[in-house]
Every structure is written in structure tokens, then in C-alpha cells.
Design a protein around this motif. Structure first.
Motif, PDB file in Angstrom:
ATOM      1  N   LYS A  46      81.150 -20.998  45.545  1.00 23.33           N
ATOM      2  CA  LYS A  46      80.007 -21.649  44.892  1.00 23.33           C
ATOM      3  C   LYS A  46      80.172 -21.626  43.374  1.00 23.33           C
ATOM      4  N   LEU A  50      80.843 -24.765  40.794  1.00 26.11           N
ATOM      5  CA  LEU A  50      79.922 -25.044  39.692  1.00 26.11           C
ATOM      6  C   LEU A  50      80.673 -25.166  38.366  1.00 26.11           C
ATOM      7  N   SER A 198      64.882 -22.088  50.017  1.00 28.06           N
ATOM      8  CA  SER A 198      65.458 -23.155  49.184  1.00 28.06           C
ATOM      9  C   SER A 198      65.733 -24.416  49.994  1.00 28.06           C
ATOM     10  N   THR A 257      66.480 -17.690  42.029  1.00 29.20           N
ATOM     11  CA  THR A 257      66.493 -18.803  42.987  1.00 29.20           C
ATOM     12  C   THR A 257      65.080 -19.316  43.222  1.00 29.20           C
ATOM     13  N   LYS A 260      64.081 -21.321  40.090  1.00 30.11           N
ATOM     14  CA  LYS A 260      64.808 -22.591  39.990  1.00 30.11           C
ATOM     15  C   LYS A 260      64.301 -23.616  41.007  1.00 30.11           C
ATOM     16  N   TRP A 324      76.493 -14.375  43.258  1.00 36.06           N
ATOM     17  CA  TRP A 324      75.307 -15.165  43.627  1.00 36.06           C
ATOM     18  C   TRP A 324      74.351 -15.268  42.448  1.00 36.06           C
ATOM     19  N   HIS A 327      75.619 -17.501  39.666  1.00 34.01           N
ATOM     20  CA  HIS A 327      75.476 -18.905  40.067  1.00 34.01           C
ATOM     21  C   HIS A 327      74.039 -19.370  39.910  1.00 34.01           C
ATOM     22  N   ALA A 328      73.087 -18.529  40.331  1.00 28.87           N
ATOM     23  CA  ALA A 328      71.674 -18.904  40.215  1.00 28.87           C
ATOM     24  C   ALA A 328      71.255 -19.075  38.763  1.00 28.87           C
ATOM     25  N   GLU A 331      73.025 -22.496  37.574  1.00 34.68           N
ATOM     26  CA  GLU A 331      72.713 -23.723  38.322  1.00 34.68           C
ATOM     27  C   GLU A 331      71.537 -24.452  37.672  1.00 34.68           C
ATOM     28  N   LYS A 332      71.655 -25.747  37.577  1.00 35.05           N
ATOM     29  CA  LYS A 332      70.585 -26.557  36.971  1.00 35.05           C
ATOM     30  C   LYS A 332      69.427 -26.709  37.951  1.00 35.05           C
TER      31      LYS A 332
END
Length: 332
Positions: A46, A50, A198, A257, A260, A324, A327-328, A331-332
Motif C-alpha cells: 500500500k 502510494l 472505510s 483512518t 480521513k 499502515w 499510509h493513513a 493518503e489524500k
């Protein structure tokens, strides 16, 4: 020392790829790539995607192609074995190679090949870790196929775990006979709930119950975060237990998460997860290995069992949620 999510995640990915041997899970009649390595590789795929880092993804793919070419076993008979499927499914989401879809879906469907009369998987055991192990696999199968049956399975299962193990304060006992709020166990819950919510449509009959359980948990976690940004081995006993990194990363991931995805209010939770990230950077060595990670932990009725657990450096239980979380954050 690296501080940014990108810098740290690159170090953690390099560490994973530097390991010559697979981390195996061999307990009783269960034999598979260890779930902690599967979860680390899932996060690495992931993160590399990204960052548009094709070279790292190629190296990850080559590493895990060895599972097939070297006939690495998977008994496919336990949540900790089947969760391996999140890894090939993430590769499929990236490169659309059908071989990875088939590998992952076989494990997701195998989990429900002989369901219990109440519709739950026969792998149900009511350990809180399962909320992630089962939930993440079924969510990944949905992401790869678009078939809602996978979300229905995950929601049915997780709602049953919430009803069985969540306590009035929002936290979860490790198991029915383990009445303690173990940090990483609750971390698996938090991450699993965030992954499911999510994707889960509000029309699902279990959506409201799962959302309520998640929000109740996040509220109590925020109240129990230390001034230093960390959570502890026993969440509600910070004065007796050590600050623990894997749980802190999982809780940070779950909060980030939620924000977002507009499930949690940013004004309430952003400061908490940013503080958690900044705290964690002080526990990561220059080679990307995370310190103060609780070793694998079974259930116990004795608080001292949890309080006295060894802490290790570079254990994949701690490496995975750092990826993780990073990444969170990015992440957009």
C-alpha cells in the motif's frame, strides 16, 4: 533521525526486504507465513503504491512469489493462517494479475467454507485479534471483487465480537476468560473496525452497531492516551505497564483512518493521532526497526502475565502498523 511518514516507511520497507527468511507461524496444526509478516507486506505494498515506488513493489512481489515457488505451506485452517490473503489481494489491486486474486479469494472463501449455524465462520474463537484477521481479509476480498457478500460476512462476524467482548467503557477484553485491556489486542480491534467502516455501506444491518462500537472505543482511547502520545501495554493501567509501540501505531492508524473517511471529527482526533506519530518516531531506530514491541501474547487471567511480557526490537508485530499508520497520514 527520520521523522516523516515517507522517510520512516521507506526504512521499514527496506528492513522487511532485507530479511532473508520468512517469519513462519507454526502452532499445533496451523502452519503458514506468520500473520505479522503478511500484515507488514500488506502495508508495504500500500505504501509503495502510494509513493509510486515501482521498484519496491517489484521486490515485494518477488519476495512473496517464493510462497508458491518454494511450496511454503498454508494450512488454511485458522484466522492467523487465512489472513495471509490480504497480501496477494493487495498485489492484485495494484497490478491486476489474476494469480494474486485467485490466491486471496481462495483464502477468503475458505474461511466460510463450513460456516456455523449462526452464519459465522467456523474459525470463530472470540479472541479480539480476530476482528482484524477475519475483517481485513473479507474487506480485501470486497475491494478486489466488489462483491458485497464479503462485507456482509465481515459485518456479521465483527458485530458478534462487539456484542461478546466490548465492555461498557468501549474497550475490549482480550477474550471471555482474559478480562484485561491488552494494548495490541485492542489495536487489532481498532484497526479492523477502521478497515471495515472505510468500506461498509450504511445500508448494512450491522452498520449502526459497528459504528457505535468504534466511536465508543475511539473516545475512551483518546482519554487514555499519555501526555507523551503513547498508549500502554494495559491501556487502563499506565502507571503499572510500559508504553507500547505496536498498539500506539494501531490506535493512531484507526483514528487517522476515521478522520480521513469523515467517520470521526477531525477537530477531536487529529491532535491525538499526530501526537501518537510524533511519539512513535522516538522509538524507531535508524535501520527502521521499531523498539518496545510486546512479543506475541496469548490470553491469561493474570494481569502480571501482560505486565511482564518481554519487549523486543524489530518484531513484525510492530513494523506492520507503522506502515499502515504512515499510509493513513499520507493518503489524500
Amino acid at each position: 533521525m527520520a521523522k516523516s511518514p515517507e522517510e520512516i516507511s521507506r526504512l521499514v520497507m527496506e528492513d522487511l526486504l532485507s530479511r532473508q527468511e520468512f517469519y513462519m507461524y507454526e502452532v499445533g496444526d496451523v502452519n503458514a507465513l506468520h500473520y505479522a509478516e503478511a500484515c507488514t507486506a500488506y502495508g508495504a505494498i500500500k505504501m509503495a503504491a502510494l509513493l509510486k515506488d515501482k521498484n519496491t513493489i517489484q521486490k515485494i512481489q518477488e519476495r512473496y512469489n517464493r510462497i508458491e515457488s518454494e511450496n511454503i505451506p498454508n494450512t488454511e485452517n485458522h484466522v492467523d493462517a487465512n489472513v495471509y490473503g490480504i497480501l496477494p489481494l493487495e498485489l492484485y489491486l495494484y497490478n491486476k494479475d489474476r494469480i494474486y486474486l485467485d490466491q486471496g479469494i481462495a483464502l477468503a472463501d475458505g474461511q466460510w467454507s463450513d460456516p456455523l449455524p449462526n452464519g459465522l465462520t467456523s474459525q470463530t474463537r472470540f479472541w479480539i485479534d480476530d476482528i482484524y484477521m477475519i475483517g481485513s481479509l473479507q474487506v480485501q476480498a470486497y475491494r478486489a471483487t466488489g462483491n458485497l457478500k464479503y462485507l456482509d460476512r465481515a459485518a456479521l462476524e465483527i458485530d458478534a465480537y462487539i456484542k461478546k467482548l466490548q465492555q461498557p467503557n468501549g474497550l475490549f477484553f482480550h477474550g471471555e476468560d482474559a478480562p484485561f485491556y491488552w494494548g495490541r489486542g485492542n489495536g487489532w480491534v481498532a484497526a479492523g473496525l477502521a478497515e471495515l467502516l472505510s468500506e461498509l455501506p450504511q445500508s448494512n444491518p450491522h452498520y449502526s452497531s459497528i459504528l457505535e462500537g468504534y466511536k465508543k472505543m475511539m473516545k475512551t482511547l483518546a482519554e487514555n492516551q499519555g501526555e507523551d502520545g503513547m498508549w500502554h501495554q494495559l491501556i487502563d493501567q499506565p502507571s503499572r505497564s510500559f508504553a507500547e509501540t505496536s498498539s500506539t501505531a494501531m490506535f493512531g492508524f484507526a483514528m487517522a483512518t476515521g478522520v480521513k473517511n469523515k467517520i470521526l471529527p477531525k477537530e477531536v482526533y487529529q491532535d491525538s493521532y499526530v501526537k501518537a506519530w510524533n511519539a512513535l518516531t522516538r522509538y524507531i531506530n535508524e535501520d527502521g526497526k521499531v523498539r518496545e514491541v510486546c512479543v506475541g501474547t496469548g490470553q491469561s487471567k493474570d494481569a502480571n502475565y501482560y505486565l511482564d511480557r518481554p519487549r523486543v526490537v524489530g518484531d513484525l508485530h510492530g513494523q506492520a502498523p507503522i506502515l499502515w499508520f504512515a499510509h493513513a497520514l499520507l493518503e489524500k
